[in-house]
Design an enzyme around this catalytic site. Structure first.
Site, PDB file in Angstrom:
ATOM      1  N   ALA A  11      28.961  38.613  35.961  1.00  0.00           N
ATOM      2  CA  ALA A  11      30.256  38.878  34.855  1.00  0.00           C
ATOM      3  C   ALA A  11      30.183  40.206  34.790  1.00  0.00           C
ATOM      4  O   ALA A  11      29.202  41.111  35.337  1.00  0.00           O
ATOM      5  CB  ALA A  11      29.439  38.039  33.808  1.00  0.00           C
ATOM      6  N   CYS A  12      31.344  40.933  34.316  1.00  0.00           N
ATOM      7  CA  CYS A  12      31.192  42.295  33.878  1.00  0.00           C
ATOM      8  C   CYS A  12      30.154  42.749  32.760  1.00  0.00           C
ATOM      9  O   CYS A  12      30.201  41.764  31.984  1.00  0.00           O
ATOM     10  CB  CYS A  12      32.678  42.350  33.658  1.00  0.00           C
ATOM     11  N   PRO A  13      29.759  43.647  32.918  1.00  0.00           N
ATOM     12  CA  PRO A  13      29.876  44.855  33.853  1.00  0.00           C
ATOM     13  C   PRO A  13      29.049  44.682  35.079  1.00  0.00           C
ATOM     14  O   PRO A  13      28.660  45.768  35.559  1.00  0.00           O
ATOM     15  CB  PRO A  13      29.684  46.038  32.799  1.00  0.00           C
TER      16      PRO A  13
END
Length: 202
Positions: A11-13
Site C-alpha cells: 500500500a501507499c507509500p
C-alpha cells in the site's frame, strides 16, 4: 550495483519508501527496478524520481504488473546534506496538527487507512516535524488501540514532541489511555503553532 525492488501488493507509500531506501545505497548511474501492481504507484514513483532529478522510465507488463526504472543522477548538495545530517539535527521547525482520527471526507474506513499511511509517511521523511499535535478525535490516534502508536514512538525517539489536547482526552474519556507523548493545553498548542515554521494539517 543495480537493484530490484518488488513492491507488488504494498500500500501507499511503501513502494516509494522502499525505492528510496534502495536508491540511497546506490551510486550515480546505477538503476533500481521497482515492480508494482498499479498505475498510481507508477505515478508516485515517477514524481519521486523527478523531484530528485533522477532518470525514470516505466514498462507495463499487464494490468497487474508494472516495472519502473529509476537511475540515480548526480546528487545535489541539498540531497547529500539531507542524507548525511546527524540525527540530533534531523528535526525541522514544522508542526503537524491532526484534528481527526481520519483523513479527508467520505468513507470513514478509507479515511482511517489514509491517516495511518500519513503518520507512517512522516517516519520516512529526511527530517521529522518538531511537534505533532492531536486534538478533537485526533486523540484516538495517540491512545491505546491506535495502529499508529509505534510510528509515533519512533518520531519521539527522533526528537519529535507528541502532544495531545487534555480537554479532548477528557471529553472522549481517554485520559488514562494515552499511550504516547504527553498531555497539553490549548495555550501551549497555540504557542507552538505560532512559533512553527510551517503548520501541516492532513
Amino acid at each position: 550495483m543495480n537493484q530490484t525492488v518488488d513492491a507488488r501488493g504494498m500500500a501507499c507509500p511503501l513502494p516509494v519508501v522502499n525505492a528510496k531506501a534502495a536508491l540511497k545505497e546506490m551510486n550515480q548511474g546505477e538503476t533500481a527496478e521497482v515492480i508494482v501492481d498499479n498505475e498510481i504507484a507508477v505515478q508516485n514513483l515517477t514524481k519521486f524520481a523527478n523531484v530528485r532529478h533522477y532518470t525514470v522510465t516505466d514498462n507495463k507488463v499487464n494490468d497487474n504488473e508494472y516495472h519502473v526504472f529509476i537511475t540515480v543522477g548526480e546528487k545535489s548538495e541539498e540531497t547529500e546534506d539531507a542524507d548525511t545530517v546527524c540525527e540530533a539535527c534531523q528535526v525541522n521547525g514544522d508542526v503537524v496538527a491532526i484534528g481527526s482520527s481520519q483523513m479527508g471526507n467520505g468513507s470513514e474506513e478509507l479515511g482511517k487507512i489514509l491517516m495511518k499511511a500519513f503518520i507512517f509517511a512522516l517516519t520516512k521523511q529526511d527530517t521529522f516535524p518538531k511537534t505533532v499535535i492531536f486534538y478533537n478525535s485526533g486523540v484516538f490516534l495517540s491512545t491505546e488501540g491506535s495502529d499508529s502508536i509505534e510510528d509515533l514512538k519512533f518520531l519521539e525517539s527522533k526528537g519529535t514532541q507528541v502532544i495531545s489536547c487534555g480537554t479532548c482526552l477528557n471529553y472522549y474519556e481517554l485520559t488514562e489511555k494515552l499511550a504516547v507523548g504527553s498531555v497539553s493545553n490549548m495555550y501551549d498548542i497555540v504557542e507552538k503553532m505560532e512559533a512553527a515554521g510551517k503548520i501541516i494539517k492532513p
